[in-house]
Design a protein around this motif. Structure first.
Motif, PDB file in Angstrom:
ATOM      1  N   PHE A   1       0.910  -1.218  -0.039  1.00  0.00           N
ATOM      2  CA  PHE A   1      -0.040  -0.009   0.175  1.00  0.00           C
ATOM      3  C   PHE A   1       0.717   1.198  -0.139  1.00  0.00           C
ATOM      4  O   PHE A   1       2.139   1.301   0.232  1.00  0.00           O
ATOM      5  N   GLN A   2      -0.006   2.279  -0.246  1.00  0.00           N
ATOM      6  CA  GLN A   2       0.920   3.902  -0.114  1.00  0.00           C
ATOM      7  C   GLN A   2      -0.132   4.409   0.695  1.00  0.00           C
ATOM      8  O   GLN A   2      -1.198   4.463   0.445  1.00  0.00           O
ATOM      9  N   GLY A   3       0.561   5.239   1.660  1.00  0.00           N
ATOM     10  CA  GLY A   3      -0.205   5.990   2.750  1.00  0.00           C
ATOM     11  C   GLY A   3      -0.006   5.698   3.997  1.00  0.00           C
ATOM     12  O   GLY A   3       1.224   5.057   4.367  1.00  0.00           O
ATOM     13  N   LYS A   4      -0.712   6.253   5.063  1.00  0.00           N
ATOM     14  CA  LYS A   4      -0.339   6.041   6.333  1.00  0.00           C
ATOM     15  C   LYS A   4      -0.462   4.573   6.918  1.00  0.00           C
ATOM     16  O   LYS A   4      -1.265   3.942   6.172  1.00  0.00           O
ATOM     17  N   PRO A   5       0.300   4.316   7.838  1.00  0.00           N
ATOM     18  CA  PRO A   5      -0.007   2.877   8.378  1.00  0.00           C
ATOM     19  C   PRO A   5      -1.527   2.533   8.664  1.00  0.00           C
ATOM     20  O   PRO A   5      -2.113   3.245   9.017  1.00  0.00           O
ATOM     21  N   ALA A   6      -2.059   1.218   8.483  1.00  0.00           N
ATOM     22  CA  ALA A   6      -3.379   0.921   8.384  1.00  0.00           C
ATOM     23  C   ALA A   6      -3.647  -0.322   9.376  1.00  0.00           C
ATOM     24  O   ALA A   6      -2.426  -0.913   9.749  1.00  0.00           O
ATOM     25  N   CYS A   7      -4.861  -0.746   9.393  1.00  0.00           N
ATOM     26  CA  CYS A   7      -5.237  -1.890  10.120  1.00  0.00           C
ATOM     27  C   CYS A   7      -4.369  -2.960   9.433  1.00  0.00           C
ATOM     28  O   CYS A   7      -4.762  -3.227   8.390  1.00  0.00           O
TER      29      CYS A   7
END
Ligand code: SME
Length: 175
Positions: free
Chosen positions: A70-76
């Motif tokens: 993924f790209q973006g902030k840390p996720a669940c």
């Protein structure tokens, strides 16, 4: 080295997705590793689409979806099939567009700034292997043109390697 060609801001959504699909085909068409291709798909979309805050895949492991490239902030890390927007798309095997996530029962707020979302199931010959999830900080960011474009993107990702190279997701079938 691959680079992302900047697309014209004037392009219609249909044209934009056509350009993204052409570039994606060039980017991943020669590679058979699913994780590598999912990572480049997420990066291409994140840097090509305007007003998106998170782009990535959740990959099915049994009855869960586990965060993938993924790209973006840390996720669940893990979402049960059937829960949240991702789990709903996985369960129904249909694209889900959520204009306002605060009105979606069970929405999982990985990023409190997320306002709207689209989730496209990744189906390999009818078997769910994961979902493509895109978030935006704007309400009503995604429409049917995004759905059509992103379903084409998903088809290119799935077609980029033979079925036996896909992650082993055979532990549990979702019927
Ligand atoms: N909002 C999603 C969870 C994943 S994040 O958006 C990256 C959901 O409700 O399934």
């Amino acid at each position: 080295m691959n680079s992302v060609t900047p697309f014209s801001n004037q392009a219609s959504k249909t044209d934009l997705y056509r350009q993204i699909c052409e570039q994606l085909q060039q980017l991943i068409g020669g590679e058979r590793d699913f994780i590598a291709n999912a990572a480049n798909t997420a990066a291409l979309l994140f840097h090509s689409l305007q007003d998106v805050s998170w782009v990535g895949c959740y990959l099915r492991q049994g009855e869960d979806l586990v965060v993938g490239p993924f790209q973006g902030k840390p996720a669940c890390s893990r979402i049960p099939v059937g829960r949240g927007v991702c789990g709903s798309a996985a369960e129904s095997e249909e694209t889900v567009i959520v204009p306002n996530v605060s009105e979606f029962p069970g929405h999982i707020a990985c990023d409190p700034a997320s306002a709207s979302e689209i989730v496209v199931p990744l189906l390999n010959w009818g078997k769910l292997i994961g979902v493509l999830d895109i978030d935006s900080a704007s309400l009503n960011r995604f429409d049917e043109d995004d759905q059509e474009g992103l379903e084409s993107v998903a088809a290119i990702l799935l077609a980029s390697q033979p079925t036996d190279d896909l992650p082993d997701l055979s532990q549990t079938a979702i019927d």
